[in-house]
Design a protein around this motif. Structure first.
Motif, PDB file in Angstrom:
ATOM      1  N   GLN A   6      19.861  -1.183  16.411  1.00 16.03           N
ATOM      2  CA  GLN A   6      18.961  -2.323  16.284  1.00 16.03           C
ATOM      3  C   GLN A   6      17.501  -1.868  16.393  1.00 16.03           C
ATOM      4  N   GLN A   7      17.248  -0.984  17.375  1.00 19.37           N
ATOM      5  CA  GLN A   7      15.868  -0.522  17.563  1.00 19.37           C
ATOM      6  C   GLN A   7      15.408   0.288  16.366  1.00 19.37           C
ATOM      7  N   LEU A   8      16.360   1.027  15.781  1.00 21.61           N
ATOM      8  CA  LEU A   8      16.036   1.834  14.613  1.00 21.61           C
ATOM      9  C   LEU A   8      15.555   0.925  13.481  1.00 21.61           C
ATOM     10  N   ILE A   9      16.294  -0.188  13.288  1.00 20.57           N
ATOM     11  CA  ILE A   9      15.913  -1.138  12.232  1.00 20.57           C
ATOM     12  C   ILE A   9      14.523  -1.701  12.520  1.00 20.57           C
ATOM     13  N   ASN A  10      14.330  -2.148  13.765  1.00 25.74           N
ATOM     14  CA  ASN A  10      13.031  -2.718  14.129  1.00 25.74           C
ATOM     15  C   ASN A  10      11.909  -1.714  13.922  1.00 25.74           C
ATOM     16  N   GLY A  11      12.183  -0.472  14.310  1.00 27.02           N
ATOM     17  CA  GLY A  11      11.166   0.575  14.199  1.00 27.02           C
ATOM     18  C   GLY A  11      10.804   0.842  12.759  1.00 27.02           C
ATOM     19  N   LEU A  12      11.816   0.866  11.896  1.00 25.10           N
ATOM     20  CA  LEU A  12      11.534   1.137  10.487  1.00 25.10           C
ATOM     21  C   LEU A  12      10.717   0.017   9.857  1.00 25.10           C
ATOM     22  N   VAL A  13      10.979  -1.217  10.278  1.00 23.86           N
ATOM     23  CA  VAL A  13      10.225  -2.339   9.731  1.00 23.86           C
ATOM     24  C   VAL A  13       8.765  -2.250  10.172  1.00 23.86           C
ATOM     25  N   LEU A  14       8.570  -2.018  11.456  1.00 23.76           N
ATOM     26  CA  LEU A  14       7.201  -1.878  11.953  1.00 23.76           C
ATOM     27  C   LEU A  14       6.516  -0.700  11.260  1.00 23.76           C
ATOM     28  N   GLY A  15       7.295   0.399  11.110  1.00 29.76           N
ATOM     29  CA  GLY A  15       6.757   1.597  10.469  1.00 29.76           C
ATOM     30  C   GLY A  15       6.339   1.343   9.038  1.00 29.76           C
ATOM     31  N   SER A  16       7.071   0.470   8.333  1.00 23.22           N
ATOM     32  CA  SER A  16       6.695   0.147   6.952  1.00 23.22           C
ATOM     33  C   SER A  16       5.314  -0.480   6.914  1.00 23.22           C
ATOM     34  N   ILE A  17       5.071  -1.366   7.872  1.00 19.00           N
ATOM     35  CA  ILE A  17       3.760  -2.031   7.909  1.00 19.00           C
ATOM     36  C   ILE A  17       2.662  -1.007   8.181  1.00 19.00           C
ATOM     37  N   TYR A  18       2.894  -0.150   9.168  1.00 20.55           N
ATOM     38  CA  TYR A  18       1.902   0.895   9.456  1.00 20.55           C
ATOM     39  C   TYR A  18       1.695   1.784   8.236  1.00 20.55           C
ATOM     40  N   GLY A  19       2.793   2.109   7.581  1.00 21.18           N
ATOM     41  CA  GLY A  19       2.702   3.000   6.420  1.00 21.18           C
ATOM     42  C   GLY A  19       1.826   2.400   5.332  1.00 21.18           C
ATOM     43  N   LEU A  20       1.977   1.092   5.091  1.00 21.85           N
ATOM     44  CA  LEU A  20       1.165   0.441   4.058  1.00 21.85           C
ATOM     45  C   LEU A  20      -0.321   0.537   4.392  1.00 21.85           C
ATOM     46  N   ILE A  21      -0.634   0.359   5.670  1.00 24.02           N
ATOM     47  CA  ILE A  21      -2.059   0.465   6.051  1.00 24.02           C
ATOM     48  C   ILE A  21      -2.498   1.921   5.939  1.00 24.02           C
ATOM     49  N   ALA A  22      -1.618   2.820   6.380  1.00 27.73           N
ATOM     50  CA  ALA A  22      -1.982   4.238   6.417  1.00 27.73           C
ATOM     51  C   ALA A  22      -2.312   4.765   5.030  1.00 27.73           C
ATOM     52  N   ILE A  23      -1.644   4.235   4.005  1.00 30.89           N
ATOM     53  CA  ILE A  23      -1.928   4.703   2.647  1.00 30.89           C
ATOM     54  C   ILE A  23      -3.394   4.465   2.299  1.00 30.89           C
ATOM     55  N   GLY A  24      -3.908   3.307   2.719  1.00 25.20           N
ATOM     56  CA  GLY A  24      -5.313   3.013   2.469  1.00 25.20           C
ATOM     57  C   GLY A  24      -6.233   4.042   3.107  1.00 25.20           C
ATOM     58  N   TYR A  25      -5.916   4.436   4.336  1.00 29.37           N
ATOM     59  CA  TYR A  25      -6.738   5.445   5.018  1.00 29.37           C
ATOM     60  C   TYR A  25      -6.683   6.769   4.276  1.00 29.37           C
ATOM     61  N   THR A  26      -5.463   7.149   3.938  1.00 32.74           N
ATOM     62  CA  THR A  26      -5.269   8.482   3.386  1.00 32.74           C
ATOM     63  C   THR A  26      -5.890   8.592   1.996  1.00 32.74           C
ATOM     64  N   MET A  27      -5.796   7.498   1.206  1.00 37.30           N
ATOM     65  CA  MET A  27      -6.397   7.519  -0.128  1.00 37.30           C
ATOM     66  C   MET A  27      -7.901   7.691  -0.058  1.00 37.30           C
ATOM     67  N   VAL A  28      -8.503   6.872   0.801  1.00 34.17           N
ATOM     68  CA  VAL A  28      -9.957   6.932   0.916  1.00 34.17           C
ATOM     69  C   VAL A  28     -10.372   8.303   1.447  1.00 34.17           C
ATOM     70  N   TYR A  29      -9.620   8.797   2.407  1.00 37.95           N
ATOM     71  CA  TYR A  29      -9.975  10.111   2.944  1.00 37.95           C
ATOM     72  C   TYR A  29      -9.860  11.165   1.865  1.00 37.95           C
ATOM     73  N   GLY A  30      -8.779  11.078   1.097  1.00 43.57           N
ATOM     74  CA  GLY A  30      -8.568  12.075   0.049  1.00 43.57           C
ATOM     75  C   GLY A  30      -9.717  12.100  -0.934  1.00 43.57           C
ATOM     76  N   ILE A  31     -10.232  10.943  -1.258  1.00 38.17           N
ATOM     77  CA  ILE A  31     -11.194  10.910  -2.354  1.00 38.17           C
ATOM     78  C   ILE A  31     -12.643  11.016  -1.900  1.00 38.17           C
ATOM     79  N   VAL A  32     -13.000  10.393  -0.793  1.00 34.47           N
ATOM     80  CA  VAL A  32     -14.391  10.536  -0.345  1.00 34.47           C
ATOM     81  C   VAL A  32     -14.524  11.274   0.972  1.00 34.47           C
ATOM     82  N   GLY A  33     -13.407  11.679   1.558  1.00 36.53           N
ATOM     83  CA  GLY A  33     -13.477  12.507   2.759  1.00 36.53           C
ATOM     84  C   GLY A  33     -14.066  11.804   3.967  1.00 36.53           C
ATOM     85  N   MET A  34     -13.883  10.508   4.070  1.00 36.89           N
ATOM     86  CA  MET A  34     -14.388   9.827   5.255  1.00 36.89           C
ATOM     87  C   MET A  34     -13.295   8.950   5.866  1.00 36.89           C
TER      88      MET A  34
END
Lengths: 305, 433, 281
Positions: A6-34
Motif C-alpha cells: 500500500q505504501q509503495l502505491i502511495n509513494g509512487l503516486v506522490l512521486g509522480s507529482i514530484y516528477g512532473l514538477i521536477a521536469i520543469g526544473y531540469t528542463m530550465v536548468y538544462g537550457i539556461v543553467g539556472m
C-alpha cells in the motif's frame, strides 16, 4: 507485506507529482543553467487555477466528471503556462547573460512575489475541496483484515503522468521545438547562428515546464483535496531535490528522482516518523550526492584542463 | 542620437495592449474570482471584476510609463560620459562614505536615545550587516554558493539559548562557544559536500538548512519544538545585569534606571560584533588564506596547480562564515529572549544572500549599504502589511535587473606595489562552487 | 633504456598509459627529462601531449605506468601516487595551461602572492600569527612581495604590477603565468604551449626567459610546443609523440631529420610539417 504494498502505491503516486514538477526544473536548468526558484510557486498557481476553474464549472451546473476534469486540465495548463512565460520574460530574460547569481536571486524574488500574490489574491487560509473522484479497487485483502487499495484518483494521477511523459519525450526527441531545445542546451550562440530562435525556444521551455507544473498542481488538488498559498515552497524544494537526485539536466533522471523522493517520504512516514520525512528525503539527497556528485543519471562533469 | 529614434506612439500603444491582454489572462481567475471556505467548510466563490479591470488598467498604464521611461533613458548599456571632475568628486565622496557611516552609527544611540523604534531598527540592521559580512566570506570571497546560511545562525542561537537555560552559563562564555559550535557544524557539513560544484552545492546547503530547522522543530524534548525556547537570559555587562535591581548597572553607577540602557547596550554589542567580523575579514583577505579564497573563486584548477589544498581552503571559508553566523545567532537569542524555529526559515537565508549579492560580492561597504537598504526598505513597507513580501520580492527582481553586479561594482586588491587601484567587477569571477 | 642510467633524469616516465573509456590517449610511453635541461614534447594535434602533462601534474590518474621525480637531494617521488595539489606542494612540479589560467580579477602581484601560498601559510602560523600581525609574519610577507617584484621585473611587468591580470595583453599573461609557476619555486616546470598565440618578438623574449630560468634558477623545464622555432632554439632534448606513442626522440637536429617525424607531421597537417622542415634550414 500488504502494508508495504500500500505504501509503495502511495509513494509512487506522490512521486509522480514530484516528477512532473521536477521536469520543469531540469528542463530550465538544462537550457539556461539556472535554478528556477519560482517553479514551485508556478505549481501552486496551477493548483489554484485548477481549483477556481473547478468551482466555476460546478456552479454552472456541469456534472459530467470527465468533461470537468478535461476542461480544468486545459484551462489550468494554459493559464499557468502563461505565468511561466511571464516570469521568464520579466525576471530572467533581462539577466540572460549576466552574472550567475543575479538570475538566481531574481528567481527567489519572483518566488516571493508569486507566493504573496496568491496569498493576497486568494487569502491565506487553506482551500479544501470535497473529493471529486471517489472509489477504487481492492487489490488484495490481507489475512489481518488489511486491505491494499488502489483508488481511482491514484490511477488517474499515474496514467496522466505516464501519458504526459510519453508526449513530452516525443516532443523533445522528435519535433523541431525539441531539436531547437537540445541545440540551445549545447550551445546557444551556435544555435542562434544556425537559425534557431533562442529567445523563443527558452520561452517555450518555461511554458512547457509551467504546463507540466500545472498538471502536477491539479493532481495535487485532486489527490489531497486542498491547496494553499504556501504549498509551492515545500513541493518546489522537494521537486528540485528530485531533479538533483536524478541528475539535473536529465529528463528521465527527474522522473526517477521524483519517484524516489516520493517513495522515501512515504515509506519513512509509514515506518519511522512523519515528522522527519523531509529530513529523510534531504539526508538521502546529501548521501547520494556525496557518492554520485552529479546525481543518479547526470552526466559526470568532465573537467577540461 | 543618429540611430533609431523613439518608436512611434503606435508601437508603445501596441505593446501596452499586449501587456494588458496578458495581464487579463493571468489575473482573470486569480484576481477576478475570489474563493473562500465557508463556515461549513464548503468552498464558495464570488467575482471581483472591478479589481480585475483595475489591475489590467494598471498594467496597461504601467507599460506605457515604462516604455516612455525606457526611451527617455535610452538603451540599456549606453555609456554615459561623466566629466572627470565629477568622477573624481564621486570617488572622493566614495572614500568618505565608510568613515561617515561608521561615525554616524556610533552616534545613533546618542541622537536617537528616546526613539526606541529607531534603536531597535538599528540593532536589526546591524545584525543583518554582520550576517551579510559573515556570508560574504563564503559567497563573496570563496565563491561558494550557500543557500542554507540560516542553519548556522540557528545553531548559534540555540547553542546560547540551551546552554544558558539548561546550565546557567553566562552570555560571555556562551558567545565564543556558539561561534565554535557553528564553525564545527560548518566543517561537518562542508567536509562531505565541498567537492560538489555549483548548483549541487546550493541545493545541498539549502537541504542542510531545512534539516536543521526541521530537527529544531521536531526534537521537542530538547528544543521545545514549535514553542521554542523562552526565558533566555539577557546579556550582562561582564556580569553586571542591566536591570532595575540594586545590583544592576544603573544602581552601581548611581544613575536612574531606564530600560533604554539595555537597548543601547545591545546596540553597541552588535556593533562591536559586526566590526569584529569586518576587521577579521579584512585581515584575512590580506593573509594567504584569504587570498587563496579569492583565488579559488577565480580559478580552482589553477589553485590546485599552485599546490593549494582546495578542500581545506573551502572548509576554512565555510567554517569562518559559519562562525560569524553563530555569533550573530547568539546575539539574536539574547536580544529576543525567545527563539523558535520560525525565525530560521529559508527566507532568512535568501535575505542574507540577497544582501551579499546586492552589496556587490566581496565588498564590505557594499554589504553594509545593502543591509541598510534591504532591512530599512523592508521596514518602510511595514505599513503595507500583507503586500510587504510582494513589494520586497519585486524589489529584489528589479534590483537584480538594475545592478546584477551589486552596488559596489569593483574589487579592492589585497596588496599593491605602487597604485592601490580598484579592479572592475567585470573581470572578477563569481566561482563555480 | 640504457641512457637512463647514464643521464641524470629529474623526471622518468615509464610505460605510461592513459585510457578514457575505449580511447587510448597515451600508450606505453617512456621518456625522461634531464635535470637542468629543457625537454620539449612535440607532436601533431591530438597526439596525447596534454594528457601526458595532466598525468604528470596530477590532474589525471594514469591507467598504468610510473612517473618518478628525482630531487636534487636524492629523494624520489612517485608522481602517480600523489594527487592534485600535492604534486605542486610536495613534488615541486609547477605547470602552466594551454588556455591561460590566471586569476583574472586579481592583480599581477596578487597572482604571484597566491603562488607562494604554502610558504606564506607556514609563515603566517596557519593564519593565527598573521591575524595578530606578528613581526615574523611581516618579515615573511615582505620577502614574498620582494620575490614577486623580482619576477615581475624579469618578465618586464613591474609597471603593471597593480593591474588586474585579466586586463593584461595576451603575451604578458603568458609570461605572468610562467612567473606565477616559478613563484612556487619548482624543481620541474611544465609549460603547455607557452608560445601559442605569441608574435615573433614575444616568442623570442619567451625563449630568452626560459633560457634564463634554466641558467639562473637551475629549474628543469618540460614543455609542449607547436612553435618549432622556439623548440629548435631552446630545447636540449625533444620527444616526439603521435597517436599516444613516442615515435622519436633526441636532439632537435636529430629529430628534425627523422623521417618518421616528418611523416607524422605530413599526415597530420601540412603546414606544421613544413614548419618542422623549414625550421632548420
Amino acid at each position: 507485506m500488504d502494508y508495504f504494498a500500500q505504501q509503495l502505491i502511495n509513494g509512487l503516486v506522490l512521486g509522480s507529482i514530484y516528477g512532473l514538477i521536477a521536469i520543469g526544473y531540469t528542463m530550465v536548468y538544462g537550457i539556461v543553467g539556472m535554478i528556477n526558484f519560482a517553479h514551485g510557486d508556478i505549481f501552486m498557481i496551477g493548483g489554484f487555477i485548477a481549483l477556481i476553474t473547478f468551482l466555476i464549472l460546478v456552479s454552472f451546473g456541469l456534472t459530467a466528471i470527465p468533461l470537468i476534469l478535461l476542461v480544468v486540465l486545459l484551462v489550468s495548463m494554459a493559464i499557468t503556462a502563461l505565468y511561466g512565460w511571464t516570469v521568464e520574460r520579466i525576471a530572467y530574460r533581462p539577466l540572460r547573460h549576466s552574472f550567475r547569481l543575479a538570475p538566481m536571486l531574481s528567481a527567489i524574488g519572483m518566488s516571493f512575489v508569486l507566493t504573496n500574490y496568491s496569498q493576497v489574491a486568494q487569502g491565506a487560509r487553506v482551500k479544501p475541496v470535497p473529493p471529486i473522484i471517489t472509489g477504487g479497487y481492492t487489490l488484495h485483502e490481507g489475512s489481518g483484515g488489511f486491505v491494499v487499495q488502489l483508488s481511482n484518483i491514484q490511477i488517474i494521477v499515474v496514467i496522466t503522468t505516464v501519458v504526459l511523459l510519453a508526449l513530452f519525450t516525443w516532443l523533445v526527441s522528435s519535433t523541431r521545438l525539441g531539436r531547437d531545445m537540445r541545440a540551445c542546451e549545447q550551445d546557444q550562440t551556435m544555435a542562434s547562428l544556425l537559425g534557431v530562435d533562442v529567445d523563443r525556444t527558452i520561452s517555450m521551455t518555461f511554458v512547457i515546464g509551467a504546463a507540466l507544473a500545472a498538471v502536477a498542481g491539479m493532481m495535487y488538488l485532486l489527490y489531497y483535496g486542498l491547496v494553499d498559498f504556501f504549498m509551492g515552497f515545500v513541493a518546489g524544494i522537494k521537486a528540485f531535490t528530485a531533479a538533483v537526485l536524478g541528475g539535473i539536466g536529465s529528463l528521465p533522471g527527474a522522473m526517477l528522482g521524483g519517484l524516489l523522493i516520493g517513495l522515501i517520504e512515504t515509506l519513512w512516514s509509514a515506518y519511522f516518523s512523519v515528522e522527519y520525512k523531509d529530513v529523510a528525503a534531504f539526508s538521502i539527497l546529501i548521501v547520494v550526492l556525496i557518492f554520485l556528485p552529479t546525481g543518479l543519471l547526470g552526466r559526470p562533469e568532465v573537467e577540461k584542463v | 542620437m543618429q540611430t533609431s529614434r523613439a518608436p512611434g506612439v503606435a508601437f508603445i500603444f501596441k505593446k501596452a495592449l499586449i501587456s494588458a491582454l496578458v495581464a487579463l489572462v493571468l489575473f482573470s481567475l486569480m484576481i477576478g474570482v475570489r474563493t473562500e471556505a465557508g463556515s461549513d467548510g464548503q468552498l464558495t466563490y464570488w467575482t471581483r471584476f472591478g479589481d480585475l479591470a483595475m489591475m489590467v488598467a494598471t498594467v496597461f498604464g504601467g507599460s506605457i510609463v515604462v516604455e516612455l521611461l525606457r526611451q527617455w533613458w535610452g538603451p540599456v548599456g549606453t555609456v554615459r560620459v561623466v566629466p572627470p571632475q565629477v568622477t573624481s568628486a564621486l570617488s572622493f565622496a566614495g572614500r568618505l562614505v565608510a568613515p561617515v557611516l561608521l561615525i554616524f552609527t556610533f552616534l545613533v544611540p546618542v541622537i536617537f536615545y528616546n526613539e526606541r523604534y529607531i534603536l531597535d531598527l538599528g540593532i536589526l540592521v546591524l545584525t543583518y550587516v554582520m550576517l551579510g559580512w559573515g556570508l560574504n566570506v563564503v559567497v563573496g570571497l570563496a565563491g561558494l554558493l550557500d543557500l542554507g546560511y540560516v542553519a548556522f545562525y540557528a545553531v548559534g542561537a540555540y547553542s546560547y539559548a540551551l546552554l544558558a537555560t539548561n546550565f546557567g552559563l553566562s552570555f560571555w562564555i556562551c558567545l565564543p562557544l556558539a561561534g565554535i559550535l557553528a564553525a564545527f557544524w560548518g566543517v561537518l557539513l562542508g567536509f562531505p559536500v565541498l567537492r560538489l560544484r555549483g548548483d549541487y552545492l546550493a541545493i545541498v546547503t539549502l537541504a542542510f538548512g531545512e534539516i536543521i530547522r526541521l530537527v529544531l522543530l521536531n526534537w521537542q524534548s530538547l528544543t521545545g519544538g514549535p514553542n521554542g525556547v523562552t526565558g533566555i537570559p539577557r546579556p550582562t555587562m561582564f556580569g553586571i545585569p542591566l536591570s532595575p535591581g540594586d545590583d544592576g548597572l544603573a544602581a552601581k553607577l548611581g544613575i536612574e534606571f531606564s530600560p533604554t540602557h539595555r537597548i543601547v547596550f545591545l546596540f553597541y554589542l552588535i556593533l562591536a560584533l559586526a566590526l569584529l567580523t569586518n576587521w577579521v575579514t579584512i585581515r584575512l583577505r590580506r593573509l594567504p588564506i584569504g587570498r587563496a579564497w579569492e583565488a579559488l573563486r577565480e580559478d580552482e584548477v589553477a589553485c590546485r596547480a599552485l599546490g593549494i589544498n582546495t578542500t581545506t581552503t573551502k572548509l576554512t571559508a565555510f567554517a569562518t562564515g559559519a562562525m560569524f553566523g553563530g555569533l550573530a545567532g547568539a546575539f539574536f537569542a539574547t536580544r529576543q529572549g525567545f527563539i523558535s524555529p520560525e525565525s530560521f526559515t529559508f527566507h532568512e537565508s535568501a535575505l542574507v544572500l540577497a544582501i551579499v549579492v546586492l552589496g556587490g560580492m566581496g565588498s564590505q561597504l557594499g554589504v553594509a549599504l545593502a543591509a541598510l537598504a534591504m532591512i530599512g526598505g523592508f521596514e518602510l513597507f511595514r505599513g503595507l502589511d500583507q503586500y510587504r513580501m510582494l513589494v520586497f520580492g519585486m524589489a529584489m527582481v528589479l534590483l537584480m535587473i538594475w545592478r546584477p553586479r551589486g552596488l559596489i561594482g569593483h574589487r579592492a586588491p589585497t596588496v599593491f606595489l605602487e597604485r592601490n587601484q580598484a579592479i572592475s567587477s567585470d573581470l572578477v569571477k563569481e566561482g563555480h562552487g | 633504456m640504457s641512457a637512463d642510467q647514464i643521464l641524470d633524469h629529474i623526471l622518468s616516465v615509464d610505460h605510461l598509459s592513459m585510457r578514457f573509456g575505449g580511447i587510448v590517449a597515451v600508450n606505453d610511453l617512456s621518456f625522461g627529462a634531464e635535470r637542468r635541461k629543457i625537454t620539449a614534447l612535440i607532436g601533431p594535434n591530438g597526439a596525447g601531449k596534454t594528457t601526458v602533462f595532466n598525468c604528470i601534474t596530477g590532474f589525471y590518474k594514469p591507467t598504468s605506468g610510473s612517473m618518478r621525480l628525482a630531487h636534487d637531494d636524492g629523494h624520489n617521488i612517485q608522481l602517480e601516487r600523489l594527487n592534485d595539489f600535492r604534486i605542486s606542494k610536495q613534488a615541486k612540479v609547477a605547470r602552466t595551461f594551454q588556455n591561460i589560467r590566471l586569476f583574472p580579477g586579481m592583480t599581477a602581484l596578487e597572482n604571484l602572492m597566491v603562488a607562494q601560498h604554502n610558504a606564506l601559510m607556514r609563515a603566517s602560523g596557519l593564519t593565527l600569527l598573521g591575524l595578530i600581525g606578528a613581526p615574523s609574519w611581516r618579515v615573511a610577507e615582505k620577502a614574498a612581495i620582494d620575490l614577486a617584484r623580482t619576477w615581475l621585473e624579469r618578465i618586464d611587468l613591474l609597471d603593471r604590477a597593480d593591474d588586474a591580470a585579466g586586463n593584461l595583453p595576451y603575451g604578458d599573461q603568458r609570461r605572468l603565468e610562467i612567473a606565477r609557476a616559478m613563484c612556487t619555486e619548482p624543481a620541474l616546470l611544465c609549460l603547455d604551449e607557452p608560445a601559442a598565440g605569441l608574435n615573433a618578438r614575444e616568442s623570442a623574449s619567451l625563449s630568452e626567459l626560459l633560457l634564463s630560468i634554466r641558467a639562473n634558477q637551475g629549474t628543469s623545464i618540460l614543455l609542449i610546443e607547436h612553435d618549432m622555432s622556439v623548440v629548435m632554439e631552446i630545447s636540449d632534448h625533444v620527444v616526439v609523440m603521435d597517436y599516444g606513442v613516442k615515435i622519436a626522440e633526441g636532439t632537435p637536429q636529430h629529430v628534425r631529420d627523422d623521417p618518421r617525424v616528418i611523416a607524422a607531421y605530413l599526415g597530420a597537417d601540412e603546414e606544421e610539417a613544413i614548419a618542422v622542415m623549414e625550421s632548420g634550414t
